[in-house]
Design a protein around this motif. Sequence first.
Motif, PDB file in Angstrom:
ATOM      1  N   VAL A 128      75.092  -0.227  54.822  1.00 54.57           N
ATOM      2  CA  VAL A 128      75.063   0.484  53.382  1.00 54.57           C
ATOM      3  C   VAL A 128      76.435   0.711  53.037  1.00 54.57           C
ATOM      4  O   VAL A 128      77.488   0.829  53.611  1.00 54.57           O
ATOM      5  N   GLU A 129      77.002  -0.069  51.855  1.00 51.32           N
ATOM      6  CA  GLU A 129      77.949  -0.129  51.533  1.00 51.32           C
ATOM      7  C   GLU A 129      78.619   1.238  50.826  1.00 51.32           C
ATOM      8  O   GLU A 129      77.967   2.010  50.339  1.00 51.32           O
ATOM      9  N   VAL A 130      79.816   1.596  51.296  1.00 52.13           N
ATOM     10  CA  VAL A 130      80.519   2.669  51.097  1.00 52.13           C
ATOM     11  C   VAL A 130      82.074   2.236  50.621  1.00 52.13           C
ATOM     12  O   VAL A 130      82.547   1.239  50.944  1.00 52.13           O
TER      13      VAL A 130
ATOM     14  N   ASP B 135      81.974   8.306  57.074  1.00 48.50           N
ATOM     15  CA  ASP B 135      80.981   7.985  56.135  1.00 48.50           C
ATOM     16  C   ASP B 135      80.925   6.340  56.109  1.00 48.50           C
ATOM     17  O   ASP B 135      80.140   5.572  56.098  1.00 48.50           O
TER      18      ASP B 135
ATOM     19  N   GLY C 224      77.696   4.079  57.399  1.00 47.48           N
ATOM     20  CA  GLY C 224      77.130   3.050  56.421  1.00 47.48           C
ATOM     21  C   GLY C 224      77.219   1.724  57.245  1.00 47.48           C
ATOM     22  O   GLY C 224      76.250   1.125  57.103  1.00 47.48           O
TER      23      GLY C 224
ATOM     24  N   ARG D 268      73.321   3.906  57.316  1.00 50.53           N
ATOM     25  CA  ARG D 268      72.915   5.331  57.176  1.00 50.53           C
ATOM     26  C   ARG D 268      73.644   5.731  55.984  1.00 50.53           C
ATOM     27  O   ARG D 268      74.691   5.426  55.627  1.00 50.53           O
ATOM     28  N   ASP D 269      72.807   6.377  54.949  1.00 47.53           N
ATOM     29  CA  ASP D 269      73.408   6.573  53.632  1.00 47.53           C
ATOM     30  C   ASP D 269      74.304   8.058  53.800  1.00 47.53           C
ATOM     31  O   ASP D 269      73.695   8.740  54.172  1.00 47.53           O
TER      32      ASP D 269
ATOM     33  N   ASN E 298      75.394   9.893  51.952  1.00 43.04           N
ATOM     34  CA  ASN E 298      75.120  10.967  50.817  1.00 43.04           C
ATOM     35  C   ASN E 298      73.961  11.667  51.164  1.00 43.04           C
ATOM     36  O   ASN E 298      73.553  12.654  50.796  1.00 43.04           O
TER      37      ASN E 298
END
Length: 40
Positions: free
Chosen positions: A19-21, A29, A33, A37-38, A40
Motif C-alpha cells: 500500500v503506497e504511503v 505507517d 504499507g 496494510r492500510d 488509515n
Amino acid sequence: MIRTPDAFGPGVTVLGAEVEVPEDAPLQDRLLGLFGRDPN
C-alpha cells in the motif's frame, strides 16, 4: 517469496500487495504499507 500466494500453505496469506504511503509518513505507517496494510 513471502508475497507468493500459498507460500506457507494452502490459503495462507501473510502479506498483501504493498500500500503506497507518503514518503514523509511515520515509520510505523510506512511499515504497515510495506506489509500490505492500510495505516488509515
